[in-house]
Design a protein around this motif. Structure first.
Motif, PDB file in Angstrom:
ATOM      1  N   THR A 134      35.653  50.199  37.954  1.00  0.00           N
ATOM      2  CA  THR A 134      36.497  50.247  39.146  1.00  0.00           C
ATOM      3  C   THR A 134      37.958  50.270  38.726  1.00  0.00           C
ATOM      4  O   THR A 134      38.292  49.974  37.579  1.00  0.00           O
ATOM      5  N   HIS A 144      32.435  46.456  34.783  1.00  0.00           N
ATOM      6  CA  HIS A 144      31.559  45.412  35.317  1.00  0.00           C
ATOM      7  C   HIS A 144      30.176  45.531  34.680  1.00  0.00           C
ATOM      8  O   HIS A 144      29.707  46.637  34.405  1.00  0.00           O
ATOM      9  N   GLY A 145      29.543  44.386  34.479  1.00  0.00           N
ATOM     10  CA  GLY A 145      28.172  44.393  33.976  1.00  0.00           C
ATOM     11  C   GLY A 145      28.041  44.503  32.466  1.00  0.00           C
ATOM     12  O   GLY A 145      26.937  44.719  31.958  1.00  0.00           O
ATOM     13  N   LYS A 163      29.590  37.514  31.176  1.00  0.00           N
ATOM     14  CA  LYS A 163      29.184  38.586  32.084  1.00  0.00           C
ATOM     15  C   LYS A 163      30.314  38.974  33.044  1.00  0.00           C
ATOM     16  O   LYS A 163      30.153  39.884  33.856  1.00  0.00           O
ATOM     17  N   SER A 164      31.428  38.264  32.954  1.00  0.00           N
ATOM     18  CA  SER A 164      32.558  38.539  33.861  1.00  0.00           C
ATOM     19  C   SER A 164      33.132  39.921  33.592  1.00  0.00           C
ATOM     20  O   SER A 164      33.036  40.444  32.466  1.00  0.00           O
ATOM     21  N   PRO A 165      33.730  40.545  34.618  1.00  0.00           N
ATOM     22  CA  PRO A 165      34.333  41.874  34.426  1.00  0.00           C
ATOM     23  C   PRO A 165      35.377  41.863  33.308  1.00  0.00           C
ATOM     24  O   PRO A 165      36.040  40.852  33.062  1.00  0.00           O
ATOM     25  N   ILE A 204      38.560  48.515  35.010  1.00  0.00           N
ATOM     26  CA  ILE A 204      37.732  47.310  34.944  1.00  0.00           C
ATOM     27  C   ILE A 204      36.272  47.706  34.762  1.00  0.00           C
ATOM     28  O   ILE A 204      35.729  48.492  35.543  1.00  0.00           O
ATOM     29  N   ARG A 229      38.940  39.092  29.904  1.00  0.00           N
ATOM     30  CA  ARG A 229      37.882  38.805  30.860  1.00  0.00           C
ATOM     31  C   ARG A 229      38.494  38.317  32.164  1.00  0.00           C
ATOM     32  O   ARG A 229      39.437  37.537  32.171  1.00  0.00           O
TER      33      ARG A 229
END
Length: 237
Positions: free
Chosen positions: A148, A74-75, A115-117, A72, A109
């Motif tokens: 992650t 993020h960002g 912006k979601s992981p 995953i 998503r």
């Protein structure tokens, strides 16, 4: 022939007893029959529960195998149509790991925002592990992106519970981290302790004189010793 009152009473009592006996017999038969049916229903329910549990375990096993190739991000800010290209760019240019488009099986998503992981499923577990192993490069290069693992819901809940305990251990100066759903604590690190583990007699290269072999003799020293032994033998004679 007329029956006397006593005889009638006797017959009536007999009939009443037989009726009660029959009623009790019917009651017991019905009760036993119902108990058998209930037992049978419970047995079938247990078998069904066992089958359901078995299927759930198989599904969980398949999901966990699938998760072993998931990662995953993020960002990552990108539209859905370009999210995979953005991830490939980050992995290649920021992390220094070669990731080809055909190595991504699918992506989605984990939310509605751009912006979601982003969950990425890779064709190789080895490549996924390599990205996780080098995830510190993202932090070292001051990016807002981090990666992650894809944990099951119950594991995420357990990890959330362990966060507070993890912070407490770190405040104590212990080396602690969460591995899957377990808190690992390795105690404090003490550089002085490691320094003292070397013997005071060790030289600058870390070698101890006591562990070094006997000093090598030069050829001249050997001749002198042989001469001294010879002289000593003549004197004794």
């Amino acid at each position: 022939m007329d029956l006397s009152e006593a005889a009638f009473e006797k017959i009536f009592t007999r009939m009443k007893y037989e009726m009660e006996l029959q009623t009790e017999t019917i009651y017991h038969r019905l009760r036993d029959s119902l108990n058998d049916e209930i037992t049978d229903v419970r047995k079938k329910q247990e078998e069904s529960d066992e089958k359901i549990k078995h299927l759930e375990n198989k599904i969980s096993l398949v999901e966990n195998r699938e998760r072993q190739r998931n990662i995953i991000f993020h960002g990552v800010i990108a539209e859905n149509w370009e999210k995979e290209e953005k991830v490939i760019e980050i992995v290649n240019e920021v992390m220094g790991i070669t990731l080809e488009r055909n190595e991504i099986q699918f992506s989605r998503r984990l939310g509605k925002s751009n912006k979601s992981p982003i969950l990425i499923n890779l064709s190789s577990q080895w490549k996924r592990n390599k990205i996780l192993k080098n995830k510190r490069t993202l932090k070292q290069k001051n990016t807002e992106v981090y990666v992650t693992e894809d944990f099951p819901k119950e594991v995420l809940e357990e990890r959330k519970k362990l966060r507070e305990q993890l912070d407490e251990e770190k405040k104590k100066g212990n080396v602690a981290y969460i591995r899957y759903d377990k808190l690992i604590v390795k105690g404090k690190t003490d550089s002085k302790k490691r320094a003292l583990s070397q013997s005071p007699q060790q030289d600058s290269n870390g070698a101890s004189p006591s562990n070094q072999g006997p000093a090598k003799l030069h050829k001249g020293d050997t001749l002198q010793q042989e001469k001294a032994r010879s002289t000593q033998g003549n004197d004794e004679a």
